[in-house]
Write a protein that holds these residues in place. Sequence first.
Motif: not given
Length: 276
Positions: A126-127, A132-135, A140-141, A231-232
């Motif tokens: 969902r994120l 959102f991305g997760s480094p 999450w960012i 994620p644009q």
Amino acid sequence: MSRRREVSHTSARSLLMTVLGEFVLPRGRPVWTSTLVDVLGTFGIEEKSARQALARTAAEGWLVSERVGRRVRWSLTPPGRRLLTEGAERIYGFGRSNGEWDGRWLMVLVSVPEAKRDLRHSLRTRLTWAGFGSPTPGVWISPDTGRQDEAGGILTELGLDAEAMSFVAAYAKIGDEDAMVARAWDLTTLEERYEGFIDEFTGLNPDTGDPVLHAQTRLVHEWRRFPFLDPQLPARLLPPNWSGAQAAELFHRKHVEWRPAARRHWELLVADEEKE
């Protein structure tokens, strides 16, 4: 582009939703089963699979059937119209300029124990769909700080809001911002998807009839995947000569170019069925 392409049952339903959104929604009138089955058939979908897709879509509340003599026609339900209208806004608006970025990031900190795999999967899915991305695990960012309410709603629905934390801030001097972006999003694979889209539709120039209806449907069907993949990110975070920008220009140009002829042919198909 292949005129006969093997499509799974799941894809048959997905393609049906594309046809409903592109042709049935703007027309605002019922459509016969035979019209939908015939159009899906041009993509290699067998009649049985097409009818199963209709039945599943109706069971989910998006369509309602009406028997007229020995024939059946379908109408969008109010929830179905809302779903497709929202989808159309996202699909047709996707890829347009988002303006200048102020350099601020939205960061959400939330961790889920390894033992709760289903919950971890739901959170990640969902994120990710929300851009959102997760480094790194638990972080999450998003460069879109306006997504705070959306992220908060996801966390609340999953029962994770009490443990989560969030911040809005600019990237500081420690570390490398581009490296963080590369860890958070697989832009290489995404760019390959965009290049595949460009290869498929550049040079495709149907004029009238079934070819243009087929091309327009395929164009929208392929493009509607990207809002869930891309994620644009702001331009300054993307690789040079980003293929996504070229793909977006191609989609919007072709969609406008093909739409009148595709809809005229749809009207002819519908009129032929109504005569029977």
